[in-house]
Every structure is written in structure tokens, then in C-alpha cells.
Design a protein around this motif. Sequence first.
Motif, PDB file in Angstrom:
ATOM      1  N   LEU A 181       0.825  -1.200   0.000  1.00 56.06           N
ATOM      2  CA  LEU A 181       0.000   0.000   0.000  1.00 56.06           C
ATOM      3  C   LEU A 181       0.866   1.259   0.000  1.00 56.06           C
ATOM      4  O   LEU A 181       0.673   2.177  -0.803  1.00 56.06           O
ATOM      5  N   LEU A 182       1.847   1.282   0.917  1.00 57.28           N
ATOM      6  CA  LEU A 182       2.694   2.455   1.031  1.00 57.28           C
ATOM      7  C   LEU A 182       3.554   2.644  -0.206  1.00 57.28           C
ATOM      8  O   LEU A 182       3.738   3.766  -0.690  1.00 57.28           O
ATOM      9  N   ARG A 183       4.081   1.552  -0.748  1.00 53.69           N
ATOM     10  CA  ARG A 183       4.901   1.651  -1.954  1.00 53.69           C
ATOM     11  C   ARG A 183       4.108   2.286  -3.100  1.00 53.69           C
ATOM     12  O   ARG A 183       4.560   3.232  -3.744  1.00 53.69           O
ATOM     13  N   CYS A 184       2.910   1.771  -3.346  1.00 54.34           N
ATOM     14  CA  CYS A 184       2.097   2.274  -4.455  1.00 54.34           C
ATOM     15  C   CYS A 184       1.659   3.713  -4.229  1.00 54.34           C
ATOM     16  O   CYS A 184       1.614   4.518  -5.163  1.00 54.34           O
ATOM     17  N   TRP A 185       1.348   4.066  -2.972  1.00 53.50           N
ATOM     18  CA  TRP A 185       0.934   5.439  -2.677  1.00 53.50           C
ATOM     19  C   TRP A 185       2.081   6.418  -2.894  1.00 53.50           C
ATOM     20  O   TRP A 185       1.898   7.487  -3.483  1.00 53.50           O
ATOM     21  N   LEU A 186       3.265   6.065  -2.433  1.00 49.29           N
ATOM     22  CA  LEU A 186       4.413   6.955  -2.607  1.00 49.29           C
ATOM     23  C   LEU A 186       4.738   7.157  -4.088  1.00 49.29           C
ATOM     24  O   LEU A 186       5.023   8.279  -4.527  1.00 49.29           O
ATOM     25  N   LEU A 187       4.693   6.074  -4.852  1.00 47.08           N
ATOM     26  CA  LEU A 187       4.952   6.201  -6.288  1.00 47.08           C
ATOM     27  C   LEU A 187       3.876   7.053  -6.957  1.00 47.08           C
ATOM     28  O   LEU A 187       4.172   7.881  -7.837  1.00 47.08           O
ATOM     29  N   ALA A 188       2.637   6.887  -6.538  1.00 48.85           N
ATOM     30  CA  ALA A 188       1.531   7.619  -7.155  1.00 48.85           C
ATOM     31  C   ALA A 188       1.625   9.116  -6.898  1.00 48.85           C
ATOM     32  O   ALA A 188       1.242   9.928  -7.747  1.00 48.85           O
ATOM     33  N   ILE A 189       2.140   9.507  -5.728  1.00 48.62           N
ATOM     34  CA  ILE A 189       2.196  10.939  -5.405  1.00 48.62           C
ATOM     35  C   ILE A 189       3.539  11.564  -5.757  1.00 48.62           C
ATOM     36  O   ILE A 189       3.794  12.732  -5.412  1.00 48.62           O
ATOM     37  N   GLY A 190       4.414  10.809  -6.444  1.00 47.16           N
ATOM     38  CA  GLY A 190       5.635  11.413  -6.979  1.00 47.16           C
ATOM     39  C   GLY A 190       6.934  11.079  -6.276  1.00 47.16           C
ATOM     40  O   GLY A 190       7.964  11.682  -6.586  1.00 47.16           O
ATOM     41  N   SER A 197      12.562   1.921  -3.785  1.00 41.09           N
ATOM     42  CA  SER A 197      13.240   0.630  -3.871  1.00 41.09           C
ATOM     43  C   SER A 197      14.283   0.484  -2.772  1.00 41.09           C
ATOM     44  O   SER A 197      14.427  -0.594  -2.175  1.00 41.09           O
ATOM     45  N   GLU A 198      15.034   1.540  -2.485  1.00 42.36           N
ATOM     46  CA  GLU A 198      16.026   1.487  -1.405  1.00 42.36           C
ATOM     47  C   GLU A 198      15.354   1.205  -0.069  1.00 42.36           C
ATOM     48  O   GLU A 198      15.889   0.475   0.772  1.00 42.36           O
ATOM     49  N   TRP A 199      14.167   1.763   0.120  1.00 44.49           N
ATOM     50  CA  TRP A 199      13.443   1.522   1.373  1.00 44.49           C
ATOM     51  C   TRP A 199      12.950   0.077   1.445  1.00 44.49           C
ATOM     52  O   TRP A 199      13.075  -0.594   2.465  1.00 44.49           O
ATOM     53  N   LEU A 200      12.383  -0.435   0.332  1.00 40.69           N
ATOM     54  CA  LEU A 200      11.829  -1.778   0.340  1.00 40.69           C
ATOM     55  C   LEU A 200      12.903  -2.861   0.400  1.00 40.69           C
ATOM     56  O   LEU A 200      12.769  -3.856   1.103  1.00 40.69           O
ATOM     57  N   VAL A 201      13.987  -2.669  -0.355  1.00 42.06           N
ATOM     58  CA  VAL A 201      15.022  -3.699  -0.470  1.00 42.06           C
ATOM     59  C   VAL A 201      16.093  -3.540   0.598  1.00 42.06           C
ATOM     60  O   VAL A 201      16.462  -4.486   1.299  1.00 42.06           O
ATOM     61  N   GLY A 202      16.585  -2.330   0.743  1.00 47.32           N
ATOM     62  CA  GLY A 202      17.704  -2.113   1.662  1.00 47.32           C
ATOM     63  C   GLY A 202      17.313  -1.664   3.040  1.00 47.32           C
ATOM     64  O   GLY A 202      18.173  -1.539   3.927  1.00 47.32           O
ATOM     65  N   GLY A 203      16.021  -1.360   3.242  1.00 46.90           N
ATOM     66  CA  GLY A 203      15.581  -0.926   4.563  1.00 46.90           C
ATOM     67  C   GLY A 203      16.005   0.479   4.911  1.00 46.90           C
ATOM     68  O   GLY A 203      16.033   0.850   6.088  1.00 46.90           O
ATOM     69  N   VAL A 204      16.345   1.274   3.893  1.00 48.81           N
ATOM     70  CA  VAL A 204      16.749   2.666   4.124  1.00 48.81           C
ATOM     71  C   VAL A 204      15.498   3.498   4.395  1.00 48.81           C
ATOM     72  O   VAL A 204      14.671   3.691   3.505  1.00 48.81           O
ATOM     73  N   LYS A 205      15.343   3.976   5.606  1.00 44.40           N
ATOM     74  CA  LYS A 205      14.142   4.712   5.965  1.00 44.40           C
ATOM     75  C   LYS A 205      14.100   6.055   5.233  1.00 44.40           C
ATOM     76  O   LYS A 205      15.109   6.752   5.126  1.00 44.40           O
ATOM     77  N   LEU A 206      12.913   6.406   4.778  1.00 49.39           N
ATOM     78  CA  LEU A 206      12.762   7.670   4.052  1.00 49.39           C
ATOM     79  C   LEU A 206      12.712   8.853   5.002  1.00 49.39           C
ATOM     80  O   LEU A 206      13.180   9.943   4.669  1.00 49.39           O
ATOM     81  N   GLY A 207      12.111   8.658   6.166  1.00 50.94           N
ATOM     82  CA  GLY A 207      12.050   9.735   7.137  1.00 50.94           C
ATOM     83  C   GLY A 207      11.336  10.955   6.581  1.00 50.94           C
ATOM     84  O   GLY A 207      10.257  10.873   5.995  1.00 50.94           O
ATOM     85  N   GLU A 208      11.991  12.105   6.714  1.00 51.99           N
ATOM     86  CA  GLU A 208      11.392  13.350   6.253  1.00 51.99           C
ATOM     87  C   GLU A 208      11.351  13.455   4.735  1.00 51.99           C
ATOM     88  O   GLU A 208      10.702  14.348   4.193  1.00 51.99           O
ATOM     89  N   ARG A 209      12.051  12.575   4.039  1.00 56.52           N
ATOM     90  CA  ARG A 209      11.997  12.595   2.572  1.00 56.52           C
ATOM     91  C   ARG A 209      10.709  11.989   2.040  1.00 56.52           C
ATOM     92  O   ARG A 209      10.376  12.141   0.864  1.00 56.52           O
ATOM     93  N   SER A 210       9.975  11.284   2.899  1.00 60.36           N
ATOM     94  CA  SER A 210       8.725  10.656   2.476  1.00 60.36           C
ATOM     95  C   SER A 210       7.694  11.727   2.112  1.00 60.36           C
ATOM     96  O   SER A 210       7.488  12.687   2.867  1.00 60.36           O
ATOM     97  N   LEU A 211       7.060  11.550   0.971  1.00 61.08           N
ATOM     98  CA  LEU A 211       6.063  12.522   0.510  1.00 61.08           C
ATOM     99  C   LEU A 211       4.671  12.260   1.080  1.00 61.08           C
ATOM    100  O   LEU A 211       3.765  13.083   0.904  1.00 61.08           O
ATOM    101  N   GLY A 212       4.487  11.116   1.725  1.00 60.13           N
ATOM    102  CA  GLY A 212       3.163  10.806   2.266  1.00 60.13           C
ATOM    103  C   GLY A 212       3.215   9.615   3.196  1.00 60.13           C
ATOM    104  O   GLY A 212       4.296   9.096   3.513  1.00 60.13           O
TER     105      GLY A 212
END
Length: 332
Positions: A181-190, A197-212
Motif C-alpha cells: 500500500l505504502l509503496r504504491c501510494w508513494l509512487l503515485a504521489i511522486g 526501492s532502497e526503502w523496500l530492499v535495503g531498509g533505508v528509511k525515508l524519514g522526512e523525505r517521504s512525501l506521504g
Amino acid sequence: MAASIRRKWDTVNDCPSTKKPDLAEEARRHRQAESQPIPEYWAKVVRLPHGQTEVSVTPANRQTIINLRMGFNPLLDCPRKRRTVEEQAERDEENRARSAKRARQSVRFLVKSIFADHMLTFSYRENVEDRARVAADWKEFVRLFRHRYPDWQYLAVLEKQERGSFHIHVAVTAKQDIRWLLRCWLLAIGQPAQEVSEWLVGGVKLGERSLGAVNVEPPKRRWGGTAKHWQRNKLAGYLTKYIGKEFEESDKGAKKYWHSRNVERPKIEKFWLRATTFAQAVEEAHDVVFYTGATSLSMWGDHAAGVVWITGETSRELLGRCSSGLAELLED
């Protein structure tokens, strides 16, 4: 449809050659319509998927019944009335209120039809106030999400926050794949695909870079106490309260909610009751629900208005076993 109605108006009411009605004949037909027994109450039975049933009872409108018996339709048979600006504004407000009522009813039926018991909230980090953008983002999200879950069912309602930004409340069935759900939402909003992919595969947290964000919303204390899952009646009630706000804040014609197309529609029956008092109407409504085998009944009534609403749910093993009794009751 509108064109045919307009032609009817023009030919019947506006043309100089229109014949005047026979008042004596109309009076005779009116007396004949009044002479027959006029029901005091009518009921609507809504049978939803998964064994859910709603029964509502409303006082009958005496004049409407007489008009039906006479074959009279005020929309077609009355001349058009030229309204003042104030009268038209009042009429528009009435139409808006009726549209909001229909939308709330549709949302309630959809929530129950998909057997929803969870609610998700999709939000933006930035302040997004463009309704068209939110609609486009949601459409893209659904397209992406259904690559993995093609039969996904949902009911989505917009809410405008105090800061002015929109977020989306979504009713769904059972637990969801929150990472997808989160992957598709983030891609949909830009959100850049590489960061996702770095978050899903490598576990790199987006933190404040997350758009939603996508959050699972448990029942509020007022709407379900400390339960983990929403009761369908309360989830439907929670979502319908935003429909009224949407009609107040949105432009005319703007969509107030979205839903998946693969939803089974409810079966609706309307019929007159034999009841002549409110107590008898409540008893008849209860009998209708009883013959469906429904349990865990909920009832709301207004004695002054003569309105009662009962809902229940039939367990899976009893589905179809009580239909004969209900059919006999409706035929009587």
C-alpha cells in the motif's frame, strides 16, 4: 430523459392551444382515489451481500398516494414556475441536501457490501489543497496497487483537514499488505522510484523525505471503543459524516467519494405496511428482519417523526434458509 421531460412541459403547459383540464372529471377521480384505504406507513428492505439486512419504515404521504392513483405527476403535469433568485437559491440548497442524503446512503451500502472492517488513511506531507490532483493521485494508486491485488475492493472518502490539506479515508476488508500500500501510494504521489526501492530492499528509511503516509486507523472510542476491528455499522456511520462536509465545501458536480466497481449491489424492495400506528410499524419491521434469520439487531427510531430503522446480519450457515418466510410476509 431531461429532453423528453422538457418536451412534455412545452407541449402540455406552455402552448396556447393546450386544452383546459376537465375540473369535474379530476374531482371525480380525486374522490375515487380517496375512497380507497390509504396506507399509513411504507417500508424499504435492503438486502446486502454477506447476509446483512436493513429495514426502514417511513410514514406514507397521503397526497403522494392519491397522485399516484390518479396518474398525476407534479414534475410533468404542473406548469413551470419562474423563481426569484432567492427562491432558486433555496431550491438549490434543498437539492444539495437531498444529494447529500443519497450519497450518505450509497456510502453506507458500499461499506456493508464489501464487508469492510478496517479503515486506512492516505495522507500527504505537503499541504495539498487541489482536489483534482488528489483524484488523479488516487486513480494512479489504485492502478498500481491492482497489479498485485486485481480484485481489491474499497470505499474512499475525502476529508479536508484544518490546515486545508486533503487526506483520504478508505474502508477495506480484513488486514492489508501495508508495505505494498505504502509503496504504491508513494509512487503515485511522486516519490522517486529509486528511493522507494532502497526503502523496500535495503531498509533505508525515508524519514522526512517521504512525501506521504498510509496509516491503519483503529475504531475511535466513540465509534467502537477499544475493539481492534470496526463494526460495519459504525464504520459506515463514521465515513458518512464526511459526506455532508464534502457537499458544503466542494463544487457542484465534484465527486464526493470513490469506490471499486467490482462491488455487488444491494437488492431493494419497497412495499406498503398494514400498520396504522407507530408501534405496529415497528413490529412489522422487526418481523421482516426476523424472517431473514438476522441476529445482533440494531434499531433507531423517532416516535415523533414515525420513522424506524432496523439492521441485522444473518450468519453464513443460515443464509437462504429463511427466505420462504420472508417471501410470504412480503406477499401478504
